[in-house]
Design an enzyme around this catalytic site. Structure first.
Site, short mmCIF file in Angstrom:
data_model
loop_
_atom_site.label_atom_id
_atom_site.label_comp_id
_atom_site.label_asym_id
_atom_site.label_seq_id
_atom_site.Cartn_x
_atom_site.Cartn_y
_atom_site.Cartn_z
N HIS A 196 -63.85 6.88 -3.92
CA HIS A 196 -65.19 6.92 -4.49
C HIS A 196 -66.17 6.16 -3.60
O HIS A 196 -67.30 6.59 -3.39
CB HIS A 196 -65.14 6.27 -5.87
CG HIS A 196 -65.92 7.03 -6.85
ND1 HIS A 196 -65.39 8.07 -7.56
CD2 HIS A 196 -67.21 6.94 -7.18
CE1 HIS A 196 -66.33 8.57 -8.32
NE2 HIS A 196 -67.46 7.91 -8.10
N ARG A 331 -67.07 31.54 2.14
CA ARG A 331 -65.74 31.46 1.52
C ARG A 331 -65.80 32.03 0.11
O ARG A 331 -66.70 31.68 -0.65
CB ARG A 331 -65.28 30.00 1.46
CG ARG A 331 -63.96 29.83 0.73
CD ARG A 331 -63.47 28.42 0.74
NE ARG A 331 -64.18 27.59 -0.22
CZ ARG A 331 -63.99 26.28 -0.35
NH1 ARG A 331 -63.16 25.67 0.47
NH2 ARG A 331 -64.64 25.58 -1.24
N GLU A 421 -54.84 25.87 4.49
CA GLU A 421 -54.88 24.65 3.68
C GLU A 421 -53.50 24.29 3.14
O GLU A 421 -53.33 23.24 2.51
CB GLU A 421 -55.83 24.85 2.49
CG GLU A 421 -57.19 25.35 2.88
CD GLU A 421 -58.20 25.26 1.76
OE1 GLU A 421 -58.92 24.25 1.70
OE2 GLU A 421 -58.28 26.20 0.95
N ASP A 445 -57.45 19.82 1.98
CA ASP A 445 -56.31 20.33 1.22
C ASP A 445 -55.03 20.35 2.06
O ASP A 445 -53.95 20.09 1.54
CB ASP A 445 -56.61 21.74 0.69
CG ASP A 445 -57.36 21.67 -0.63
OD1 ASP A 445 -56.94 20.87 -1.49
OD2 ASP A 445 -58.36 22.39 -0.80
N CYS A 492 -62.94 22.91 9.01
CA CYS A 492 -64.11 22.69 8.15
C CYS A 492 -63.86 21.60 7.12
O CYS A 492 -64.67 21.39 6.23
CB CYS A 492 -64.54 23.99 7.47
SG CYS A 492 -63.27 24.67 6.39
C1 PEP Z 1 -60.70 21.54 2.64
O1 PEP Z 1 -59.82 21.60 1.78
O2 PEP Z 1 -60.60 20.85 3.68
C2 PEP Z 1 -61.96 22.28 2.46
C3 PEP Z 1 -62.86 22.33 3.42
O3 PEP Z 1 -62.16 22.87 1.25
P1 PEP Z 1 -62.60 22.07 -0.07
O4 PEP Z 1 -62.89 20.65 0.33
O5 PEP Z 1 -63.78 22.79 -0.60
O6 PEP Z 1 -61.38 22.21 -0.92
MG MG Z 2 -59.92 23.17 0.30
#
Ligand code: PEP
Ligand code: MG
Length: 567
Positions: A196, A331, A421, A445, A492
């Site tokens: 956080h 996405r 992911e 992820d 990303c």
């Molecule tokens: C990720 O999992 O790194 C990602 C970019 O997607 P999100 O954070 O939206 O799950």
């Molecule tokens: Mg993700």
């Protein structure tokens, strides 16, 4: 404890929000302890005078809270502080405490404690709204007692001078009330990159270093700390030369308006993560070469039913319009787990992160994916100069890939890719990328699934670290699979926003980096400071490291270029 106020020393943690700041150290103050029961005034004391001190302390607390409310820049913080100030002005608590001084001859701090205890008991019994207010009453109680006994009020320091905030960790409520005009930088012993504290520091743009073990001991209140939110290095009592050099670097305003490349000209696209038309405008202003991740969830969240195709077309077209002639990777809906939707998500899953989320929801509601692809295709046609790529979240198999690519082709969306992911997708990337046209690695992820650590759990922060060598090996495997088919691979996740880690990713073979617009100038600057071969060396060092901390430190040690740039 050793007095470190004037000692020059360093402590290293994880930089989670870049920027260099120096200032006087203030600690989050400890909670007030209960004054001993039965602590009474001596018979010689003036009870009326002692009772009057309670009213004075309460007035002071109210005034301090009102001042803090005026200083607050966020509307929500101001409202919260004003509400607490109003409660502090309520005469009931003060009158009851004064009665306990006059009649029971309790010392004022014990009288306040007991009076507050009675109010909180009553409020708890009433339940609902009243029960929720007991935290505020305890907060006011502690502030009045602190004022009566000369202690610092618990929580954020009462300083008008901008300061460096040092704490073991920050409670979410405390972190949310941080005033970015007063807090120069944050240093915590604990917390992690996904905590956080890190999220709020980023949202408020406060340079922050987390997981800096020993920081509260080393950085004594009153000393001067120099905090580098990129490198994670905090210097206690820096020399005047160090200070001058660092602050000169922090004055450098970095911008980016061009093409990302290493020093020797190896192209790496610098893209932005966006979540709605407003953030797309911010990304375009930051000079992003395009969008590497357009999260479409904003269209679907906080609704009882799915948005219509027309609504979606309008939102997507508004984002595409900010990037004429450029690439936008959109996405498809990523719902489930941390992003539940009432019309799509199962509410009886024992392990939602391992359940029907991401692309898996398409099996349950194929029409929703079809409508979204139809909306994307229509919006793309309306902005014909924008190069629209489409990808699915959380793909784990070759079959899912083939099904998604076929769905896209039905709508003439011919640049269809996948997010990597899940470890299985990373390891199968050679097969997956035979069909998918590109891959984008979601390191948030990928780290969660590789390390089996819920990305939202602060206590697992040490696992949720994209510097984990196992995660880097999965990224490497993804890039090797992509090479077989000459497919581009982007990153990303948050990892792409860290200048040192971004260089490692490039060395592993990543071809584009997508990040929050705020991070773009620094990552682009870091990239331009080193050759591709150096990135490859850094990648070898990181992947061969036994731990995340070793990888991070070894790479930083090999990067004097970034230190020289203040990154
Ligand atoms: C990720 O999992 O790194 C990602 C970019 O997607 P999100 O954070 O939206 O799950
Ligand atoms: Mg993700």
């Amino acid at each position: 404890m050793e007095d470190t106020t004037n000692v020059r020393a360093t402590v290293t943690g994880i930089g989670v929000c870049s920027g260099i700041k120096a200032g006087r150290v203030y600690h989050v103050t400890a909670p007030i302890e209960e004054p001993a029961p039965g602590l009474r005034l001596s018979p010689r004391e003036d009870y009326d005078k002692a009772a009057a001190r309670i009213a004075q302390a309460s007035d002071k607390v109210q005034a301090n809270l009102e001042q803090a409310a005026q200083r607050a820049t966020l509307e929500s913080t101001r409202e919260m502080l004003e509400a607490t100030a109003t409660m502090a002005a309520d005469p009931t608590l003060v009158a009851d405490a004064q009665r306990r001084v006059r009649e029971d001859h309790l010392v004022p701090e014990r009288a306040v404690w007991e009076a507050a205890h009675e109010v909180t008991e009553q409020f708890t019994a009433l339940g609902g709204y009243f029960a929720e207010r007991t935290t505020d009453i305890r907060d006011i109680r502690d502030r009045i007692i602190a004022s009566l006994t000369g202690l610092l009020a618990p929580g954020l320091p009462a300083s008008d001078e901008p300061y460096v905030l040092v704490a073991p960790d920050l409670a979410p409520s405390l972190a949310a009330t941080l005033d970015e005009n007063l807090v120069l930088a944050i240093v915590t012993d604990g917390a992690g990159p996904t905590s956080h504290t890190a999220i709020i520091a980023n949202a408020k743009g406060i340079p922050a270093v987390v997981a800096a073990r020993g920081a509260t001991e080393l950085l004594a209140p009153g000393s001067i700390a120099l905090v580098n939110g990129s490198s994670g290095i905090v210097v206690n009592n820096p020399t005047p030369e160090e200070l001058e050099a660092a602050l000169k670097q922090s004055d450098v305003v970095r911008t980016f308006s061009g093409e990302g490349a290493t020093k020797d000209g190896h192209r790496v696209q610098i893209l932005a993560n966006v979540g709605d038309p407003a953030s797309a405008a911010e990304a375009a202003a930051a000079g992003a070469e395009g969008v590497g991740l357009f999260r479409t969830e904003f269209c679907f969240l906080d609704r009882e039913t799915a948005p219509s195709v027309e609504e979606q077309v309008a939102e997507y077209a508004a984002v595409f319009a900010h990037f004429p002639g450029k690439k936008v990777v959109i996405r498809t809906l990523d719902s489930g787990a941390d992003k539940p939707l009432p019309f799509l998500t199962f509410d009886d899953e024992e392990n939602p992160a391992l359940g029907v989320r991401g692309y898996r929801t398409a099996e349950r509601s194929p029409e929703l994916l079809d409508q979204q692809l139809q909306a994307i295709a229509t919006a793309a046609r309306a902005n014909s100069s924008t190069d629209v790529w489409v990808m699915a979240p959380m793909i784990s198999t070759v079959d899912e890939t083939s099904a998604f690519v076929a769905s896209c082709e039905k709508h003439s969306l011919n640049t269809a890719g996948v997010m990597i992911e899940v470890p299985s997708a990373a390891l199968l990337s050679g097969h997956i990328l035979a069909t998918a046209k590109f891959a984008s690695i979601g390191t948030n992820d990928l780290t969660q699934y590789a390390m089996a650590a819920d990305r939202l759990m602060g206590v697992l922060a040490n696992f949720s670290d994209p510097w984990q060598p196992a995660v880097l090996q999965l990224i490497s495997a993804t890039c090797q699979g992509a090479l077989l088919h000459s497919r581009p691979v982007g990153v990303c996740g948050e990892a792409a926003a860290n200048p040192a880690l971004a260089l490692v990713l490039v060395g592993l073979g990543v071809t584009s980096l997508s990040m929050s617009p705020r991070a773009i100038p620094e990552v682009a600057t870091a990239l331009a400071a080193v050759d591709l071969e150096k990135c490859r060396d850094l990648a070898r060092i990181a992947v061969a490291s036994p731990t995340a901390a070793d990888a991070r430190h070894a790479v930083r040690d090999a990067l004097p270029e970034l230190t020289a740039l203040g990154l």
